[in-house]
Write an enzyme that holds these catalytic residues in place. Structure first.
Site, PDB file in Angstrom:
ATOM      1  N   ARG A 180      30.722  62.787  40.666  1.00 11.72           N
ATOM      2  CA  ARG A 180      29.984  62.589  41.918  1.00 11.72           C
ATOM      3  C   ARG A 180      30.946  62.387  43.083  1.00 11.72           C
ATOM      4  NH1 ARG A 180      27.453  64.072  38.514  1.00 11.72           N
ATOM      5  NH2 ARG A 180      25.419  63.427  37.697  1.00 11.72           N
ATOM      6  N   SER A 190      18.552  59.821  42.353  1.00 14.12           N
ATOM      7  CA  SER A 190      19.244  58.739  41.643  1.00 14.12           C
ATOM      8  C   SER A 190      20.023  57.894  42.645  1.00 14.12           C
ATOM      9  CB  SER A 190      20.189  59.317  40.587  1.00 14.12           C
ATOM     10  OG  SER A 190      19.456  60.023  39.604  1.00 14.12           O
ATOM     11  N   GLU A 219      24.939  55.690  44.968  1.00 14.22           N
ATOM     12  CA  GLU A 219      25.263  57.108  45.039  1.00 14.22           C
ATOM     13  C   GLU A 219      25.050  57.698  46.430  1.00 14.22           C
ATOM     14  OE1 GLU A 219      23.948  61.181  42.742  1.00 14.22           O
ATOM     15  OE2 GLU A 219      24.308  59.377  41.575  1.00 14.22           O
TER      16      GLU A 219
END
EC number: 1.3.1.98
Length: 373
Positions: free
Chosen positions: A180, A258, A356
């Site tokens: 990520r 998410s 995130e």
């Protein structure tokens, strides 16, 4: 909404004090007003805008690049000029019996791209179905799901380096991808991605369907079609079905997907946790590390459906934070719920969760402290 199309050099009045409402341009539906928005539909427009921006010292404000708004937490007032890359188009650049190279413009909807490639018999992106956002934002987070990451298929990124006002073609290595993570994420508001190149394969028997429930659901789709083994289309449909069951539609219940990354911990720490919590969900990683399912940690901490008004975790997927006061709730509401969840999980498991989505400060800079306003 103030929206300037840069088909010619931007006139000063398009960068006026008229505010642009971005409340409907972020999937978390956080209230946000920006100084101005510039919509870019081709690369020439960006060159022209930057030439004007460099000269217009009177109206110059910080630049902030906003794609589909699916992975950002915007402030109530954004004191910046918002650049929105909306270039469209998909083209084949090379093809053999085994693979096809395609170039995709930044403004193409990501999920629509996945569906299109599978329909064309170009495979590799099917596990990334139903991830919200636009193609240009995908490399920033190195999006991933069900055992596949964007970097697995990405060949290059064409991006504009805002500080030097120059175009660059970056290879996958140049992008410095991580979990990520990428150079674009670590250098926010430095790059504006205009197009992305992918190499996809044409082998319909090559699928990755062993992750979670995907194999069972994909096999069901294959059986319905009279096949003994799943094909990429079966995997894509399986993932769409699973995600729709677990994840809320941002149009119905605002969210940014998410919210927490799956933490990666040493194997010995995971083994200790496993002795106390045998059902803990983890996946082996290189270098004697284990990736732990953040959703499981949140749920076991008693926070499924919990949070602080009006931000709560989703009843079907604790990894997702949802906004129950769309266009009214602010980033500070998210910060309060985030801190509560992180602190509660840490108290129970001694594992620190990380956010995130990108935290945007009032001047368009990117913050990493949830208490920054």
């Amino acid at each position: 909404m103030t929206s300037a199309l840069c088909s010619k050099p931007i006139a000063p009045h398009t960068l006026s004090d008229d505010l642009a409402d971005l409340s409907y341009s972020n999937t978390m539906a956080l209230a946000c007003m920006a100084d101005s928005v510039v919509t870019l539909t081709d690369e020439v427009q960006l060159d022209e805008f930057m030439a004007y921006y460099e000269q217009d010292t009177q109206h110059r404000k910080p630049l902030f690049v906003l794609s589909g708004g699916s992975n950002v937490l915007l402030p109530a007032k954004l004191n910046a000029i918002v650049l929105r890359p909306q270039m469209r188009g998909i083209q084949v650049t090379a093809q053999t019996d085994f693979h096809v190279d395609i170039e995709v413009m930044a403004g193409e909807n990501w999920h629509d791209l996945v569906v299109h490639t599978v329909a064309q018999g170009w495979y590799g992106l099917e596990n990334l179905a139903l991830i919200p956002g636009l193609t240009g934002a995908a490399p920033i987070q190195n999006i991933g799901a069900y055992g596949v990451q964007l970097e697995d298929c990405l060949q290059y990124v064409r991006a504009y380096h805002l500080p030097s006002q120059t175009w660059h073609d970056l290879t996958a290595v140049d992008c410095e991808f991580g979990y990520r993570d990428s150079i674009f994420k670590r250098q926010p508001n430095t790059w504006l991605i205009s197009r992305v190149g992918f190499r996809l394969h044409t082998d319909a028997t090559k699928v990755l369907a062993s992750y979670g429930d995907v194999q069972t659901v994909a096999q069901s789709y294959a059986t319905q079609q009279g096949r003994t083994k799943p094909m990429p289309a079966d995997v894509m449909h399986a993932i769409i079905e699973i995600r729709q069951q677990k994840l809320p539609d941002p149009k119905q219940l605002p969210n940014c997907g998410s919210f927490f990354q799956n933490p990666i911990v040493p194997q010995d720490q995971f083994a200790t946790l496993q002795s106390s919590y045998p059902a803990i969900v983890g996946y082996p990683m290189p270098d004697a590390m284990t990736k732990v399912a953040a959703g499981w940690l949140i749920e076991q901490a008693g926070l499924k459906g919990g949070g602080i008004e009006p931000i709560f975790t989703h009843q079907q997927q604790a990894l997702v934070l949802t906004n129950h006061a769309p266009y009214i709730a602010t980033k500070q509401d998210v910060a309060a719920a985030q801190k509560y969840i992180i602190d509660t999980v840490y108290k129970k498991f001694a594992i620190q969760l990380s956010r995130e989505p990108v935290w945007v400060n009032a001047d368009g800079s990117i913050g990493y402290d949830e208490h920054v306003v």
